[in-house]
Design a protein around this motif. Structure first.
Motif, PDB file in Angstrom:
ATOM      1  N   ASP A  94    -109.215   9.016 -55.121  1.00 45.34           N
ATOM      2  CA  ASP A  94    -109.413  10.147 -54.623  1.00 45.34           C
ATOM      3  C   ASP A  94    -109.290  10.221 -53.089  1.00 45.34           C
ATOM      4  O   ASP A  94    -110.376  10.290 -52.453  1.00 45.34           O
ATOM      5  CB  ASP A  94    -110.866  10.684 -55.011  1.00 45.34           C
ATOM      6  CG  ASP A  94    -111.167  12.144 -54.484  1.00 45.34           C
ATOM      7  OD1 ASP A  94    -110.215  12.908 -54.092  1.00 45.34           O
ATOM      8  OD2 ASP A  94    -112.425  12.465 -54.291  1.00 45.34           O
ATOM      9  N   ILE A  95    -107.948  10.034 -52.534  1.00 44.50           N
ATOM     10  CA  ILE A  95    -107.979   9.910 -51.113  1.00 44.50           C
ATOM     11  C   ILE A  95    -106.835  10.593 -50.736  1.00 44.50           C
ATOM     12  O   ILE A  95    -106.032  11.090 -51.489  1.00 44.50           O
ATOM     13  CB  ILE A  95    -107.698   8.456 -50.723  1.00 44.50           C
ATOM     14  CG1 ILE A  95    -106.359   8.102 -51.531  1.00 44.50           C
ATOM     15  CG2 ILE A  95    -108.828   7.454 -51.002  1.00 44.50           C
ATOM     16  CD1 ILE A  95    -105.799   6.580 -50.870  1.00 44.50           C
ATOM     17  N   VAL A  96    -106.758  11.188 -49.350  1.00 44.59           N
ATOM     18  CA  VAL A  96    -105.698  11.625 -49.053  1.00 44.59           C
ATOM     19  C   VAL A  96    -105.085  10.860 -47.572  1.00 44.59           C
ATOM     20  O   VAL A  96    -105.942  10.548 -46.746  1.00 44.59           O
ATOM     21  CB  VAL A  96    -106.007  13.260 -48.197  1.00 44.59           C
ATOM     22  CG1 VAL A  96    -105.036  13.897 -47.450  1.00 44.59           C
ATOM     23  CG2 VAL A  96    -106.511  14.023 -49.444  1.00 44.59           C
ATOM     24  N   THR A  97    -103.828  10.841 -47.466  1.00 40.85           N
ATOM     25  CA  THR A  97    -103.347   9.843 -46.607  1.00 40.85           C
ATOM     26  C   THR A  97    -102.565  11.046 -45.589  1.00 40.85           C
ATOM     27  O   THR A  97    -101.888  11.668 -45.872  1.00 40.85           O
ATOM     28  CB  THR A  97    -102.252   9.039 -46.987  1.00 40.85           C
ATOM     29  OG1 THR A  97    -101.013   9.540 -47.599  1.00 40.85           O
ATOM     30  CG2 THR A  97    -102.728   7.875 -48.091  1.00 40.85           C
ATOM     31  N   VAL A  98    -102.753  10.534 -44.145  1.00 38.26           N
ATOM     32  CA  VAL A  98    -102.337  11.443 -43.218  1.00 38.26           C
ATOM     33  C   VAL A  98    -101.511  10.364 -42.106  1.00 38.26           C
ATOM     34  O   VAL A  98    -101.925   9.322 -41.724  1.00 38.26           O
ATOM     35  CB  VAL A  98    -103.411  11.914 -42.369  1.00 38.26           C
ATOM     36  CG1 VAL A  98    -102.635  12.751 -41.152  1.00 38.26           C
ATOM     37  CG2 VAL A  98    -104.278  12.925 -43.388  1.00 38.26           C
ATOM     38  N   LEU A  99    -100.324  10.842 -41.929  1.00 36.18           N
ATOM     39  CA  LEU A  99     -99.515  10.129 -40.978  1.00 36.18           C
ATOM     40  C   LEU A  99     -99.661  10.833 -39.607  1.00 36.18           C
ATOM     41  O   LEU A  99     -99.243  12.202 -39.771  1.00 36.18           O
ATOM     42  CB  LEU A  99     -97.982   9.987 -41.094  1.00 36.18           C
ATOM     43  CG  LEU A  99     -97.365   8.694 -42.227  1.00 36.18           C
ATOM     44  CD1 LEU A  99     -96.099   8.817 -42.508  1.00 36.18           C
ATOM     45  CD2 LEU A  99     -97.928   7.495 -41.835  1.00 36.18           C
ATOM     46  N   TYR A 100     -99.901  10.296 -38.532  1.00 36.83           N
ATOM     47  CA  TYR A 100    -100.164  11.060 -37.349  1.00 36.83           C
ATOM     48  C   TYR A 100     -99.163  10.235 -36.326  1.00 36.83           C
ATOM     49  O   TYR A 100     -99.233   9.247 -35.734  1.00 36.83           O
ATOM     50  CB  TYR A 100    -101.519  10.788 -36.801  1.00 36.83           C
ATOM     51  CG  TYR A 100    -101.815  11.335 -35.300  1.00 36.83           C
ATOM     52  CD1 TYR A 100    -101.022  12.457 -34.953  1.00 36.83           C
ATOM     53  CD2 TYR A 100    -102.811  10.773 -34.787  1.00 36.83           C
ATOM     54  CE1 TYR A 100    -101.270  12.883 -33.447  1.00 36.83           C
ATOM     55  CE2 TYR A 100    -102.983  11.049 -33.403  1.00 36.83           C
ATOM     56  CZ  TYR A 100    -102.338  12.033 -32.937  1.00 36.83           C
ATOM     57  OH  TYR A 100    -102.671  12.639 -31.646  1.00 36.83           O
ATOM     58  N   PHE A 101     -97.943  10.997 -35.818  1.00 39.96           N
ATOM     59  CA  PHE A 101     -96.986  10.568 -35.060  1.00 39.96           C
ATOM     60  C   PHE A 101     -97.591  11.122 -33.759  1.00 39.96           C
ATOM     61  O   PHE A 101     -97.746  12.275 -33.228  1.00 39.96           O
ATOM     62  CB  PHE A 101     -95.680  11.213 -35.274  1.00 39.96           C
ATOM     63  CG  PHE A 101     -95.040  10.887 -36.562  1.00 39.96           C
ATOM     64  CD1 PHE A 101     -94.114   9.590 -36.606  1.00 39.96           C
ATOM     65  CD2 PHE A 101     -95.345  11.465 -37.881  1.00 39.96           C
ATOM     66  CE1 PHE A 101     -93.626   9.095 -37.845  1.00 39.96           C
ATOM     67  CE2 PHE A 101     -94.817  11.129 -38.982  1.00 39.96           C
ATOM     68  CZ  PHE A 101     -93.830  10.072 -38.940  1.00 39.96           C
ATOM     69  N   THR A 102     -97.777   9.994 -32.929  1.00 41.31           N
ATOM     70  CA  THR A 102     -98.280  10.293 -31.538  1.00 41.31           C
ATOM     71  C   THR A 102     -97.671   9.372 -30.686  1.00 41.31           C
ATOM     72  O   THR A 102     -96.486   8.786 -30.816  1.00 41.31           O
ATOM     73  CB  THR A 102     -99.889   9.770 -31.335  1.00 41.31           C
ATOM     74  OG1 THR A 102    -100.439  10.287 -29.996  1.00 41.31           O
ATOM     75  CG2 THR A 102    -100.044   8.408 -31.812  1.00 41.31           C
ATOM     76  N   SER A 103     -98.012   9.177 -29.334  1.00 38.61           N
ATOM     77  CA  SER A 103     -97.165   8.536 -28.252  1.00 38.61           C
ATOM     78  C   SER A 103     -98.306   8.049 -27.047  1.00 38.61           C
ATOM     79  O   SER A 103     -99.125   9.111 -26.712  1.00 38.61           O
ATOM     80  CB  SER A 103     -95.914   9.328 -27.556  1.00 38.61           C
ATOM     81  OG  SER A 103     -95.286   8.424 -26.627  1.00 38.61           O
ATOM     82  N   THR A 104     -98.256   6.886 -26.556  1.00 40.27           N
ATOM     83  CA  THR A 104     -98.810   6.392 -25.545  1.00 40.27           C
ATOM     84  C   THR A 104     -98.204   6.886 -24.198  1.00 40.27           C
ATOM     85  O   THR A 104     -98.607   6.791 -23.071  1.00 40.27           O
ATOM     86  CB  THR A 104     -99.089   5.061 -25.410  1.00 40.27           C
ATOM     87  OG1 THR A 104     -97.899   4.397 -25.538  1.00 40.27           O
ATOM     88  CG2 THR A 104     -99.870   4.422 -26.538  1.00 40.27           C
ATOM     89  N   LYS A 105     -96.769   7.397 -24.328  1.00 41.20           N
ATOM     90  CA  LYS A 105     -96.344   7.972 -23.265  1.00 41.20           C
ATOM     91  C   LYS A 105     -96.811   9.647 -22.822  1.00 41.20           C
ATOM     92  O   LYS A 105     -97.631   9.886 -23.570  1.00 41.20           O
ATOM     93  CB  LYS A 105     -94.701   7.779 -23.312  1.00 41.20           C
ATOM     94  CG  LYS A 105     -94.469   6.451 -23.402  1.00 41.20           C
ATOM     95  CD  LYS A 105     -92.722   6.409 -23.574  1.00 41.20           C
ATOM     96  CE  LYS A 105     -92.285   4.899 -23.463  1.00 41.20           C
ATOM     97  NZ  LYS A 105     -90.976   4.752 -23.567  1.00 41.20           N
ATOM     98  N   GLU A 106     -95.979  10.201 -22.180  1.00 45.19           N
ATOM     99  CA  GLU A 106     -96.378  11.802 -21.997  1.00 45.19           C
ATOM    100  C   GLU A 106     -96.694  12.193 -23.421  1.00 45.19           C
ATOM    101  O   GLU A 106     -95.871  12.702 -23.960  1.00 45.19           O
ATOM    102  CB  GLU A 106     -95.387  12.081 -21.046  1.00 45.19           C
ATOM    103  CG  GLU A 106     -95.390  11.476 -19.454  1.00 45.19           C
ATOM    104  CD  GLU A 106     -94.601  12.319 -18.728  1.00 45.19           C
ATOM    105  OE1 GLU A 106     -94.024  13.565 -19.013  1.00 45.19           O
ATOM    106  OE2 GLU A 106     -94.243  11.965 -17.503  1.00 45.19           O
TER     107      GLU A 106
END
Length: 244
Positions: A147-159
């Motif tokens: 009973d889990i939900v996975t989330v991919l979060y595309f982010t960046s340490t640049k601008e």
């Protein structure tokens, strides 16, 4: 008759220069002590990051063995095995937050002995850990019905002006659902070093940051709090108490 000042005698000049010399040596000593202490602290941080990464890799290998075992066990013992596997997965994913803290401390450095190469290696290790455990969590959900939900979060340490806002939205839901909601941040600034990022971005059509993938629901320009709540409510969790 002119009396020669005792302060200008060779003996007193020698004492005065001796004091200057002692002050200079003391200053150099203090500077060396500060530098050596800073180096030791930074070395311990790097060692801590390395040990944590090694721990995560060992945990990952253990989970792989457990996955192989799950494919072999009879259905009667499968439920018990899945419970053990779920516990191990939850424990290990929690450890990812420790890796994140180490990465963030490295990024926020002002005076540090870390080279750019060392910093990139720390960040790449954290990225790889997230990819590994995202795959394990997906497989575990399919094979054990977790009973889990996975989330991919595309982010960046640049601008990325919108990444702080997006991170706050994800953090809000993470606090609400705890270990049932597994969020895996992926730093796209490392894409040139990690080809898997290019594959994932192409698969999900993520062309910019922030981008979010909730299981297989794609939000290429990020997800609002309302959108996230709607997705979770429709497919996964009871969100009726979120406003409380």
């Amino acid at each position: 008759m002119v009396t020669k000042s005792t302060s200008d005698t060779p003996q007193h000049r020698h004492v005065r220069w001796s004091r200057y010399g002692l002050a200079f040596v003391a200053t150099i000593g203090i500077l060396l002590l500060v530098l050596s202490t800073s180096w030791m602290v930074e070395t311990l941080r790097v060692r801590e990051a390395d040990l944590n990464a090694r721990q995560l890799r060992t945990d990952y290998e253990s989970l792989q063995v457990q996955e192989l075992y799950l494919t072999l066990v009879a259905s009667k013992s499968r439920n018990a095995s899945c419970a053990v596997f779920s516990s191990a997965l939850t424990s290990t994913v929690k450890r990812l937050s420790t890796s994140l803290e180490l990465v963030e401390r490295a990024r926020a450095r002002d005076t540090t002995s870390l080279t750019e190469r060392e910093l990139v290696l720390i960040e790449r290790q954290y990225l790889t850990d997230n990819l590994r455990y995202w795959l394990v969590a997906r497989n575990a959900k399919e094979s054990c019905g977790l009973d889990i939900v996975t989330v991919l979060y595309f982010t960046s340490t640049k601008e990325c002006s919108a990444c702080a806002t997006q991170g706050a939205v994800l953090s809000y839901f993470k606090k609400k659902f705890g270990e049932r909601l597994l969020i895996f941040p992926l730093n796209t600034a490392l894409e040139s070093d990690e080809p898997t990022l290019s594959l994932l971005r192409a698969q999900y059509g993520i062309t910019d940051v922030p981008g979010v993938v909730v299981e297989d629901d794609v939000f290429p320009t990020g997800i609002t709090r309302e959108e996230f709540e709607a997705v979770l409510s429709k497919k996964f969790f009871d969100t009726s108490g979120l406003g409380e």
